[in-house]
Design an enzyme around this catalytic site. Structure first.
Site, PDB file in Angstrom:
ATOM      1  CE1 TYR A  54      17.230  40.449   4.516  1.00 27.14           C
ATOM      2  CE2 TYR A  54      19.161  41.763   4.121  1.00 27.14           C
ATOM      3  CZ  TYR A  54      17.941  41.378   3.480  1.00 27.14           C
ATOM      4  OH  TYR A  54      17.808  41.588   2.208  1.00 27.14           O
ATOM      5  CB  THR A 189      17.624   7.864   0.000  1.00 31.81           C
ATOM      6  OG1 THR A 189      18.510   6.689  -0.573  1.00 31.81           O
ATOM      7  CG2 THR A 189      16.293   7.718  -0.594  1.00 31.81           C
ATOM      8  CB  CYS A 385       8.366  47.561  18.014  1.00 29.90           C
ATOM      9  SG  CYS A 385       9.237  47.930  19.548  1.00 29.90           S
ATOM     10  N   GLY A 387       7.613  50.576  14.155  1.00 27.74           N
ATOM     11  CA  GLY A 387       6.546  51.134  13.444  1.00 27.74           C
ATOM     12  C   GLY A 387       5.728  52.165  14.042  1.00 27.74           C
ATOM     13  CG  PHE A 388       4.064  52.790  18.712  1.00 27.75           C
ATOM     14  CD1 PHE A 388       2.666  53.114  19.224  1.00 27.75           C
ATOM     15  CD2 PHE A 388       5.166  53.537  19.730  1.00 27.75           C
ATOM     16  CE1 PHE A 388       2.652  53.918  20.347  1.00 27.75           C
ATOM     17  CE2 PHE A 388       4.851  53.992  20.860  1.00 27.75           C
ATOM     18  CZ  PHE A 388       3.678  54.363  21.411  1.00 27.75           C
ATOM     19  CD  GLU A 409      16.706  52.740  17.055  1.00 25.83           C
ATOM     20  OE1 GLU A 409      15.617  52.816  17.803  1.00 25.83           O
ATOM     21  OE2 GLU A 409      17.226  51.498  16.839  1.00 25.83           O
ATOM     22  CG  HIS A 511       7.001  43.113  19.185  1.00 27.47           C
ATOM     23  ND1 HIS A 511       7.555  43.193  17.953  1.00 27.47           N
ATOM     24  CD2 HIS A 511       7.664  43.834  19.982  1.00 27.47           C
ATOM     25  CE1 HIS A 511       8.664  43.859  18.143  1.00 27.47           C
ATOM     26  NE2 HIS A 511       8.890  44.222  19.298  1.00 27.47           N
ATOM     27  CD  GLU A 513       5.039  41.020  16.391  1.00 23.33           C
ATOM     28  OE1 GLU A 513       3.977  41.754  16.472  1.00 23.33           O
ATOM     29  OE2 GLU A 513       6.236  41.352  16.485  1.00 23.33           O
TER      30      GLU A 513
HETATM   31  N1  GLN Z   1      14.595  50.170  17.779  1.00 17.96           N
HETATM   32  C1  GLN Z   1      13.456  50.544  18.456  1.00 17.96           C
HETATM   33  C2  GLN Z   1      13.913  50.509  19.980  1.00 17.96           C
HETATM   34  O1  GLN Z   1      14.857  49.751  20.242  1.00 17.96           O
HETATM   35  C3  GLN Z   1      12.368  49.641  18.137  1.00 17.96           C
HETATM   36  C4  GLN Z   1      12.852  48.264  18.618  1.00 17.96           C
HETATM   37  C5  GLN Z   1      11.749  47.401  17.766  1.00 17.96           C
HETATM   38  O2  GLN Z   1      10.998  47.638  16.822  1.00 17.96           O
HETATM   39  N2  GLN Z   1      11.529  45.940  18.271  1.00 17.96           N
HETATM   40  O3  GLN Z   1      13.241  50.946  20.899  1.00 17.96           O
END
Ligand code: GLN
Length: 544
Positions: A54, A189, A385, A387-388, A409, A511, A513
């Site tokens: 952030y 400048t 991640c 999100g999964f 977690e 990931h 991306e």
């Molecule tokens: N916090 C989760 C983990 O550590 C997912 C990590 C992430 O999204 N890169 O497994």
């Protein structure tokens, strides 16, 4: 002989030095040279992995599992090369190495000092990254702004490199902001001049100045920069605001920067890599001329800072360009849904719902609510991640009836720990570089959506996580219709999930991306955007 280009920054950080560095590399590639890029970060952290996205923006993950500064992502995307963790040098690494050597007795009898010991270590690291890459030209960007105390050893090291490598093999490029005054619209400048003075004070006279300005700077102002900077007029360039950052190499090229750099470094080329230049121009044109548009809701925890999701933004847009669609992303704080559950129905206005990476409990419930909404309303969904993992939690709670299912977690004492620490993480007490990192092999199940998207049964994707799907629940999930279409080769670790009866419901532990490149979108992002567009067009037809 390897050529070195050193890039420093003046006036402010975040003026786009990383993009200029990447663009310099691109212009050299247009001329057929191979390049590599190094980022030096003067902070004391050993790597970017422990920093808050952030504040500092996303942590970019390299193929070899480095947790690096996000500029490495720009280098990889612009230059279409895979970099190593060694391409990100930090104060933390340098001091750690020097102190280790001291303890080992390598400097026995000596007083260990910043010059030469720390600067030698910096030079050693630049040279070894250069050597490993085998590149013709090595770009080294120094993070921060000239004048920062912590940046001094790095500037001193690059100053020494001119002595050691020779004038004709080294080029100093200074990128600094030229602000425009609101009231008079004047381009000022003076701050740039001061930053050049600061650089000279430490013994570096820039060879090229790139003035970063909102607009193209007029000739008199550029000439003034040349005069005060003591550099030829043709060595001053302007990087102005453009509609897409992928255009920056083209606007600098137009000003003659590519040729100037090559002349200055004695880099002779007998052909321009026209194919690559044409490919790049086409890509830029296709970004600007997209016929369609899709609107994506990115429900995250760091929504206030777009740089927290920079690789994801780019991957979504690369995919968009490939589908001839502009991708409009709304960043939504997940907590907003927790505070006002009615707000969740706003998601119906989107063509797709995207849940990015994340850590910790804050906002996790809001993300789960968004995933449920996507599933129940058959809106294309992509989860990466975290999100999964949260898609698994949502499925466990609302389809498998596992009440209170969670990731440990979020809730250590959950009755149904459907997402849990990976076994090797249990004894891990150190936080730095101890996640499961970098590229790992994934076996893709034939006949699934994943197989269709990747067109392969074996893929390598980059990871960064500590938690995973708890193997004890896999049977239950599969019985209820969740398909794990990608797994680790031993079949133990779940890597991709999909719901085949949905329009597009797809998530990965890895990931995608980080491997997405302009003109070569990542398959999961491509699949997502393509279905967002298809679904939108289907809906429009029905309404018509
Ligand atoms: N916090 C989760 C983990 O550590 C997912 C990590 C992430 O999204 N890169 O497994």
């Amino acid at each position: 002989m390897v050529k070195y280009i050193f890039v420093t920054g003046g006036v402010l950080s975040s003026v786009g030095k990383g993009i200029v560095t990447s663009s310099v590399g691109k212009m050299l590639q247009f001329r057929g040279f191979s390049v590599t890029a190094i980022k030096m970060d003067p902070y004391v952290n050993v790597d970017a992995g422990t920093m808050n996205p952030y504040v500092h923006g996303e942590v970019f993950v390299t193929e070899d599992g480095g947790e690096t500064d996000l500029d490495l992502g720009w280098y990889e995307r612009f230059l279409d090369i895979n970099l190593s963790k060694e391409n990100n040098i930090t104060t933390g690494q340098v001091y750690q190495a020097v102190i280790e050597k001291e303890r080992r007795g390598d400097f026995l009898g000596k007083c260990v000092q910043i010059i030469p010991h720390v600067t030698d270590e910096i030079k050693f690291r630049i040279r070894s990254a250069a050597e490993k890459s085998g590149a013709d030209v090595v770009l080294t960007e120094c993070g921060g702004t000239v004048g920062d105390i912590e940046g001094l050893p790095f500037l001193e090291a690059i100053r020494q490199m001119r002595l050691e490598e020779g004038y004709e093999n080294t080029l100093y490029m200074h990128v600094a902001l030229v602000p425009i005054l609101d009231v008079t619209s004047e381009m000022k400048t003076k701050p740039l001049q001061h930053s050049v003075n600061e650089l000279r004070r430490i013994g570096i006279q820039p060879d090229i100045i790139v003035a970063r300005c909102a607009k193209m700077i007029n000739r008199d102002v550029l000439d003034k920069i040349s005069l005060f900077g003591t550099i030829p007029k043709e060595a001053v360039f302007c990087s102005y605001n453009v509609s897409t950052i992928y255009k920056v190499p083209l606007i600098l090229e137009e000003q003659g920067m590519g040729d100037y750099m090559c002349r200055r470094l004695g880099l002779t080329f007998n052909y321009l890599n026209i194919d690559e230049m044409e490919r790049w121009k086409k890509f830029v044109e296709s970004i600007e001329n997209c016929k369609h548009a899709v609107r994506i809701a990115l429900v995250g925890k760091y929504a206030g800072l777009a740089d927290s999701y920079v690789s994801m933004n780019e991957a979504l847009r690369h995919a968009g360009t490939a589908c001839d669609a502009q991708v409009l992303i709304d960043y939504i704080e997940a907590e907003a849904f927790e505070e006002n559950p009615k707000k969740i129905s706003d998601l119906k206005y989107y063509d797709g719902i995207f849940i990015p990476y994340g850590f910790g409990p804050r906002g996790s419930l809001g993300k789960i609510m968004a995933i449920r909404f996507a599933r129940e309303h058959n809106i294309p969904f992509l989860g990466i991640c975290y999100g999964f993992q949260l898609a698994v939690v949502e499925f466990a709670r609302n389809i498998c009836g596992l009440e209170g299912a969670n990731s440990t977690e979020i809730d250590e004492n959950t009755q149904h720990p459907v997402i849990d620490l990976m076994p090797e993480q249990h004894w891990m007490t150190y936080k730095g570089a101890t996640m499961r990192l970098g590229a790992h092999k994934i076996v893709v199940k034939e006949g699934t959506l994943a197989h269709k998207l990747y067109g392969a049964v074996e893929i390598y994707e980059r990871h960064r996580h500590r938690y995973e799907v708890n193997p004890e629940y896999i049977d239950t999930f599969e019985k209820h219709g969740l398909v794990f279409s990608g797994k680790s080769p031993d079949g133990r670790r779940m890597e991709i999930l999909e719901l085949p009866d949905k329009f597009f419901f797809f998530a990965s532990q890895f990931h995608g991306e980080f491997k997405s490149r302009p003109g070569r979108p990542d398959p999961e992002y491509y699949g997502f955007i393509k279905s967002c567009l298809d679904r939108k067009q289907d809906k429009e037809k029905q309404e018509f």
